[in-house]
Design a protein around this motif. Structure first.
Motif, PDB file in Angstrom:
ATOM      1  N   TYR A  35      20.815  -2.407  10.240  1.00 18.70           N
ATOM      2  CA  TYR A  35      19.955  -1.319  10.730  1.00 18.70           C
ATOM      3  C   TYR A  35      19.359  -1.658  12.096  1.00 18.70           C
ATOM      4  O   TYR A  35      19.449  -0.872  13.045  1.00 18.70           O
ATOM      5  N   THR A  36      18.746  -2.835  12.218  1.00 20.62           N
ATOM      6  CA  THR A  36      18.084  -3.182  13.483  1.00 20.62           C
ATOM      7  C   THR A  36      19.105  -3.378  14.607  1.00 20.62           C
ATOM      8  O   THR A  36      18.829  -3.006  15.747  1.00 20.62           O
ATOM      9  N   ASP A  37      20.266  -3.954  14.303  1.00 13.90           N
ATOM     10  CA  ASP A  37      21.315  -4.093  15.323  1.00 13.90           C
ATOM     11  C   ASP A  37      21.772  -2.730  15.822  1.00 13.90           C
ATOM     12  O   ASP A  37      21.955  -2.516  17.017  1.00 13.90           O
ATOM     13  N   TYR A  38      21.945  -1.790  14.885  1.00 12.82           N
ATOM     14  CA  TYR A  38      22.366  -0.436  15.274  1.00 12.82           C
ATOM     15  C   TYR A  38      21.295   0.208  16.163  1.00 12.82           C
ATOM     16  O   TYR A  38      21.616   0.809  17.194  1.00 12.82           O
ATOM     17  N   CYS A  39      20.035   0.091  15.771  1.00 14.17           N
ATOM     18  CA  CYS A  39      18.953   0.676  16.565  1.00 14.17           C
ATOM     19  C   CYS A  39      18.933   0.082  17.972  1.00 14.17           C
ATOM     20  O   CYS A  39      18.779   0.810  18.952  1.00 14.17           O
ATOM     21  N   LYS A  40      19.102  -1.228  18.066  1.00  9.51           N
ATOM     22  CA  LYS A  40      19.104  -1.887  19.378  1.00  9.51           C
ATOM     23  C   LYS A  40      20.239  -1.364  20.243  1.00  9.51           C
ATOM     24  O   LYS A  40      20.045  -1.021  21.410  1.00  9.51           O
ATOM     25  N   GLU A  41      21.453  -1.270  19.670  1.00 11.71           N
ATOM     26  CA  GLU A  41      22.615  -0.769  20.412  1.00 11.71           C
ATOM     27  C   GLU A  41      22.423   0.673  20.860  1.00 11.71           C
ATOM     28  O   GLU A  41      22.867   1.063  21.938  1.00 11.71           O
ATOM     29  N   ALA A  42      21.760   1.472  20.011  1.00 10.23           N
ATOM     30  CA  ALA A  42      21.564   2.898  20.308  1.00 10.23           C
ATOM     31  C   ALA A  42      20.304   3.166  21.123  1.00 10.23           C
ATOM     32  O   ALA A  42      20.030   4.315  21.468  1.00 10.23           O
ATOM     33  N   GLY A  43      19.523   2.119  21.405  1.00  9.01           N
ATOM     34  CA  GLY A  43      18.285   2.310  22.165  1.00  9.01           C
ATOM     35  C   GLY A  43      17.214   3.026  21.370  1.00  9.01           C
ATOM     36  O   GLY A  43      16.397   3.752  21.921  1.00  9.01           O
ATOM     37  N   ILE A  44      17.197   2.810  20.062  1.00 11.46           N
ATOM     38  CA  ILE A  44      16.241   3.456  19.156  1.00 11.46           C
ATOM     39  C   ILE A  44      15.230   2.414  18.682  1.00 11.46           C
ATOM     40  O   ILE A  44      15.608   1.291  18.339  1.00 11.46           O
ATOM     41  N   GLU A  45      13.979   2.791  18.644  1.00 14.25           N
ATOM     42  CA  GLU A  45      12.951   1.907  18.090  1.00 14.25           C
ATOM     43  C   GLU A  45      13.063   1.936  16.560  1.00 14.25           C
ATOM     44  O   GLU A  45      12.936   2.996  15.944  1.00 14.25           O
ATOM     45  N   PRO A  46      13.317   0.787  15.910  1.00 11.21           N
ATOM     46  CA  PRO A  46      13.445   0.785  14.453  1.00 11.21           C
ATOM     47  C   PRO A  46      12.125   1.189  13.791  1.00 11.21           C
ATOM     48  O   PRO A  46      11.056   0.781  14.228  1.00 11.21           O
ATOM     49  N   ALA A  47      12.226   1.968  12.755  1.00  8.75           N
ATOM     50  CA  ALA A  47      11.040   2.347  11.976  1.00  8.75           C
ATOM     51  C   ALA A  47      10.617   1.161  11.117  1.00  8.75           C
ATOM     52  O   ALA A  47      11.430   0.300  10.788  1.00  8.75           O
ATOM     53  N   ASP A  48       9.356   1.150  10.727  1.00  8.15           N
ATOM     54  CA  ASP A  48       8.843   0.106   9.847  1.00  8.15           C
ATOM     55  C   ASP A  48       9.239   0.463   8.417  1.00  8.15           C
ATOM     56  O   ASP A  48       8.580   1.276   7.757  1.00  8.15           O
ATOM     57  N   ILE A  49      10.326  -0.124   7.950  1.00  9.56           N
ATOM     58  CA  ILE A  49      10.808   0.179   6.604  1.00  9.56           C
ATOM     59  C   ILE A  49      10.764  -1.045   5.689  1.00  9.56           C
ATOM     60  O   ILE A  49      11.225  -0.984   4.553  1.00  9.56           O
ATOM     61  N   VAL A  50      10.225  -2.144   6.192  1.00  8.77           N
ATOM     62  CA  VAL A  50      10.131  -3.360   5.389  1.00  8.77           C
ATOM     63  C   VAL A  50       8.747  -3.394   4.747  1.00  8.77           C
ATOM     64  O   VAL A  50       7.738  -3.606   5.418  1.00  8.77           O
ATOM     65  N   PHE A  51       8.706  -3.150   3.451  1.00 10.95           N
ATOM     66  CA  PHE A  51       7.436  -3.204   2.705  1.00 10.95           C
ATOM     67  C   PHE A  51       7.740  -3.336   1.230  1.00 10.95           C
ATOM     68  O   PHE A  51       8.831  -3.145   0.788  1.00 10.95           O
ATOM     69  N   PRO A 111       0.848  -1.201   0.000  1.00  5.75           N
ATOM     70  CA  PRO A 111       0.000   0.000   0.000  1.00  5.75           C
ATOM     71  C   PRO A 111       0.885   1.253   0.000  1.00  5.75           C
ATOM     72  O   PRO A 111       2.092   1.179   0.213  1.00  5.75           O
ATOM     73  N   ASP A 112       0.238   2.397  -0.227  1.00  2.00           N
ATOM     74  CA  ASP A 112       0.973   3.655  -0.096  1.00  2.00           C
ATOM     75  C   ASP A 112       1.656   3.675   1.257  1.00  2.00           C
ATOM     76  O   ASP A 112       1.105   3.196   2.253  1.00  2.00           O
ATOM     77  N   PHE A 113       2.844   4.249   1.308  1.00  2.00           N
ATOM     78  CA  PHE A 113       3.606   4.216   2.545  1.00  2.00           C
ATOM     79  C   PHE A 113       4.463   5.469   2.603  1.00  2.00           C
ATOM     80  O   PHE A 113       5.034   5.877   1.586  1.00  2.00           O
ATOM     81  N   LEU A 114       4.559   6.087   3.750  1.00  2.00           N
ATOM     82  CA  LEU A 114       5.380   7.278   3.926  1.00  2.00           C
ATOM     83  C   LEU A 114       6.456   6.987   4.959  1.00  2.00           C
ATOM     84  O   LEU A 114       6.161   6.485   6.049  1.00  2.00           O
ATOM     85  N   VAL A 115       7.699   7.279   4.614  1.00  2.00           N
ATOM     86  CA  VAL A 115       8.816   7.149   5.541  1.00  2.00           C
ATOM     87  C   VAL A 115       9.395   8.545   5.748  1.00  2.00           C
ATOM     88  O   VAL A 115       9.784   9.211   4.783  1.00  2.00           O
ATOM     89  N   GLN A 116       9.424   8.993   6.988  1.00  2.00           N
ATOM     90  CA  GLN A 116      10.014  10.293   7.313  1.00  2.00           C
ATOM     91  C   GLN A 116      11.519  10.077   7.508  1.00  2.00           C
ATOM     92  O   GLN A 116      11.961   9.646   8.571  1.00  2.00           O
TER      93      GLN A 116
END
Length: 153
Positions: A137-153, A6-11
Motif C-alpha cells: 500500500y505505502t509503496d503504491y502511494c509513494k509511486e502514485a504521489g498519494i499521501e497514505p491514509a492512517d490505516i494502522v490501528f 480508539p474509535d476510528f473512521l476510515v473513508q
C-alpha cells in the motif's frame, strides 16, 4: 486490562485501489493491525479472473458486496449479501464471475493472519502478512504521489 484502539473512521472512498498481482485484481486496505498481524481490505476483481491458489494460516471472513465468485475447490458460489468463513489451513483458488465490467466483484475480507500463495506446482511462492500488505500500500502511494491514509490501528 486489554488495550484497544480508539474509535476510528476510515473513508474508503478516499483510499486508492492498489494492484494485487495483476491488472485485474485490486485491494483497498481499510485497517492493518501490525501487532496482531491482521488486516481488513476490500477486494475488487474487474473482469472474470482468478486470485492465485493460496492457503490461510488463520481464519478469514468475507462479506460479498457486489458480484459473484467461487472457489475452484468448493461447490458453492458467493453472491451479494453472502458471508464466507474460511478456516485456518483452507486452500483455494478464487474465481470471480464478472458478467458486466461496470459491476466488478467487491468483497470485504477480514484476514486474521498470513496467507501463503502457491505456484502452479503447489510450491510456496509468496507469503502475505500485515507487514507486506502495508508495504504494498505505502509503496503504491509513494509511486502514485498519494499521501497514505492512517490505516494502522
Amino acid at each position: 486490562m486489554t488495550e484497544h484502539a480508539p474509535d476510528f473512521l476510515v473513508q474508503t472512498a478516499d483510499l486508492p485501489w492498489v494492484p494485487q498481482g495483476s491488472n485485474n485484481v485490486w485491494f483497498k486496505p481499510i485497517r492493518i493491525n501490525l501487532k496482531k498481524g491482521t488486516w481488513v481490505n476490500l477486494l475488487k476483481v474487474a473482469r472474470s479472473g482468478v486470485v492465485n491458489r493460496h492457503r490461510h494460516l488463520a481464519e478469514v471472513e468475507g462479506w460479498v458486496l457486489q458480484g459473484k465468485w467461487h472457489y475452484i475447490e468448493h461447490d458453492w458460489q458467493a453472491s451479494p449479501g453472502a458471508y464466507v468463513y474460511e478456516p485456518p489451513g483452507d486452500v483455494h483458488t478464487l474465481v470471480a464471475d464478472v458478467e458486466d465490467e461496470s459491476q466488478p466483484m467487491l468483497t470485504l475480507f477480514s484476514i486474521h493472519g498470513p496467507i501463503e500463495y502457491m505456484d502452479a506446482d503447489g510450491n510456496l511462492a509468496y507469503v502475505e502478512t500485515a507487514e507486506t500488505k502495508l508495504k504494498r500500500y505505502t509503496d503504491y502511494c509513494k509511486e502514485a504521489g498519494i499521501e497514505p491514509a492512517d490505516i494502522v490501528f
